[in-house]
Scaffold this motif. Structure first.
Motif, PDB file in Angstrom:
ATOM      1  N   UNK A 170      28.727  40.480  65.551  1.00  0.00           N
ATOM      2  CA  UNK A 170      28.600  40.116  66.961  1.00  0.00           C
ATOM      3  C   UNK A 170      29.466  38.911  67.301  1.00  0.00           C
ATOM      4  N   UNK A 171      29.522  37.932  66.399  1.00  0.00           N
ATOM      5  CA  UNK A 171      30.365  36.755  66.635  1.00  0.00           C
ATOM      6  C   UNK A 171      31.839  37.158  66.715  1.00  0.00           C
ATOM      7  N   UNK A 172      32.261  38.075  65.835  1.00  0.00           N
ATOM      8  CA  UNK A 172      33.634  38.585  65.900  1.00  0.00           C
ATOM      9  C   UNK A 172      33.883  39.310  67.221  1.00  0.00           C
ATOM     10  N   UNK A 173      32.910  40.114  67.632  1.00  0.00           N
ATOM     11  CA  UNK A 173      33.029  40.848  68.887  1.00  0.00           C
ATOM     12  C   UNK A 173      33.253  39.881  70.042  1.00  0.00           C
ATOM     13  N   UNK A 174      32.469  38.805  70.097  1.00  0.00           N
ATOM     14  CA  UNK A 174      32.638  37.826  71.161  1.00  0.00           C
ATOM     15  C   UNK A 174      33.994  37.158  71.121  1.00  0.00           C
ATOM     16  N   UNK A 175      34.468  36.840  69.916  1.00  0.00           N
ATOM     17  CA  UNK A 175      35.771  36.194  69.765  1.00  0.00           C
ATOM     18  C   UNK A 175      36.897  37.102  70.243  1.00  0.00           C
ATOM     19  N   UNK A 176      36.837  38.360  69.848  1.00  0.00           N
ATOM     20  CA  UNK A 176      37.916  39.296  70.176  1.00  0.00           C
ATOM     21  C   UNK A 176      37.934  39.642  71.661  1.00  0.00           C
ATOM     22  N   UNK A 177      36.766  39.833  72.250  1.00  0.00           N
ATOM     23  CA  UNK A 177      36.702  40.276  73.651  1.00  0.00           C
ATOM     24  C   UNK A 177      36.695  39.124  74.642  1.00  0.00           C
ATOM     25  N   UNK A 178      36.439  37.918  74.167  1.00  0.00           N
ATOM     26  CA  UNK A 178      36.338  36.779  75.072  1.00  0.00           C
ATOM     27  C   UNK A 178      35.012  36.714  75.816  1.00  0.00           C
ATOM     28  N   UNK A 179      34.025  37.489  75.374  1.00  0.00           N
ATOM     29  CA  UNK A 179      32.709  37.503  76.010  1.00  0.00           C
ATOM     30  C   UNK A 179      31.810  36.471  75.343  1.00  0.00           C
ATOM     31  N   UNK A 180      31.166  35.617  76.147  1.00  0.00           N
ATOM     32  CA  UNK A 180      30.217  34.653  75.579  1.00  0.00           C
ATOM     33  C   UNK A 180      28.961  35.404  75.151  1.00  0.00           C
ATOM     34  N   UNK A 181      28.511  35.125  73.945  1.00  0.00           N
ATOM     35  CA  UNK A 181      27.411  35.899  73.392  1.00  0.00           C
ATOM     36  C   UNK A 181      26.475  34.946  72.652  1.00  0.00           C
ATOM     37  N   UNK A 202      20.588  42.369  75.098  1.00  0.00           N
ATOM     38  CA  UNK A 202      21.615  43.232  75.681  1.00  0.00           C
ATOM     39  C   UNK A 202      22.256  44.155  74.655  1.00  0.00           C
ATOM     40  N   UNK A 203      22.281  43.734  73.396  1.00  0.00           N
ATOM     41  CA  UNK A 203      22.980  44.520  72.385  1.00  0.00           C
ATOM     42  C   UNK A 203      22.497  44.104  70.999  1.00  0.00           C
ATOM     43  N   UNK A 204      22.527  45.052  70.083  1.00  0.00           N
ATOM     44  CA  UNK A 204      22.284  44.784  68.667  1.00  0.00           C
ATOM     45  C   UNK A 204      23.398  45.392  67.843  1.00  0.00           C
ATOM     46  N   UNK A 205      23.819  44.682  66.837  1.00  0.00           N
ATOM     47  CA  UNK A 205      24.689  45.223  65.796  1.00  0.00           C
ATOM     48  C   UNK A 205      23.761  45.441  64.602  1.00  0.00           C
TER      49      UNK A 205
END
Length: 324
Positions: A170-181, A202-205
């Protein structure tokens, strides 16, 4: 009494003890073995612990008792393993958190993952599945990203703990997409899944074994696999990479003991774990649960954990993930 005779008598007790020690090692196990799972009940580690522990019990001829000790990103349970007597009667479920990521996340680790454990072997790779509440509109990862960017607030996600593959994906996802998570760690996978279903998250990995039945029943919506390849449990579900987001963090679990367990016992554990994972019925149950059974013997597993430690260090530095 001469000095020579005195020295001979002083040497006698340890020499006499050697056959006793050898017999004890040969008789191992002659009582139940404790298997510490440092993750929550109902999580992927718990499922694998019970499946594999049952087969080890059958082969060893002694009960293998599962002891769930969640908390502190697996550090509580694995500290108990590290501090146990090195006699082969305590084993622990090593993971990407305890034996790779936590070194970089915690300022004061209660154990040294490289020195305080003896590797036994890999059990399984555990890809995560990205799931969202069925009450929100997105039907794919691309749609979810667009939806998240239009929310006007950070995304909320849960994981079984800081340093878990779920947290890091999830942390990688936020970094790549620019979405604060924003991360919410849980001690109980069941409550985390309920919060996702009811849209408090909102989401689970999440590990596939923990949510497969709920996703297949429509109680949560799968939109991607967080791992390098598609998985047998959801063959039509594309990976995150296939959908343009290069997140391939995959969880894994293996078996370890405290450092110092005698070599004959380590060898027997290695042989028994390998033989268990070669059983077609066990392999199929692991696959059905969403994991990938993976045989990796002691030396290879030790090298793998060392490599994963360096890989996780790079990811954690890039994402800025840390303990609170």
């Amino acid at each position: 009494m001469t000095g020579l005779r005195r020295r001979a008598l002083l040497l006698a007790p340890p020499l006499l003890a050697l056959p006793v020690i050898a017999r004890a090692q040969a008789a191992w196990p002659d009582r139940p073995v404790r298997w510490i799972n440092p993750g929550p009940a109902g999580g992927a580690g718990d499922v694998l612990s019970r499946l594999v522990g049952d087969r080890l019990s059958a082969r060893l001829g002694q009960p293998v008792v599962i002891d769930n000790r969640p908390g502190a990103g697996t550090n509580i349970g694995m500290t108990a393993v590290a501090h146990s007597a090195p006699d082969g009667y305590t084993v622990g479920l090593a993971s990407i958190a305890s034996n790779a990521a936590n070194k970089w996340l915690y300022a004061n680790m209660p154990f040294d993952a490289e020195k305080d454990f003896a590797a036994i072997g890999m059990i399984a790779l555990v890809p995560n599945i990205v799931v969202i509440p069925p009450s929100i509109p997105p039907r794919s990862l691309t749609e979810f990203i667009a939806w998240a960017k239009g929310l006007g607030r950070p995304l909320n996600f849960g994981s079984v703990g800081i340093g878990s593959s779920q947290h890091l994906a999830a942390a990688q996802f936020g970094l790549i997409t620019g979405i604060e998570i924003i991360h919410a760690p849980y001690n109980q996978a069941g409550q985390m899944n309920t919060d996702l279903i009811e849209a408090r998250l909102d989401v689970l990995f999440q590990s596939i074994s923990a949510v497969a039945s709920m996703a297949q029943a429509g109680r949560m919506r799968p939109i991607a696999v967080s791992g390098p390849d598609r998985v047998p449990a959801f063959p039509d579900l594309p990976t995150m990479r296939e959908q343009g987001v290069d997140v391939t963090t995959t969880g894994w679990f293996g078996l370890a003991t405290p450092a110092g367990v005698p070599e004959p016992i380590l060898a027997k554990l290695d042989e028994t774990l390998t033989a268990s994972l070669e059983e077609p019925a066990l392999r199929q149950r692991i696959i059905t649960g969403g994991s990938i059974p993976t045989i990796m013997r002691r030396a290879a597993f030790a090298r793998f954990m060392a490599e994963q430690t360096e890989t996780m260090g790079a990811i954690i530095r890039a994402t800025g993930a840390r303990t609170n």
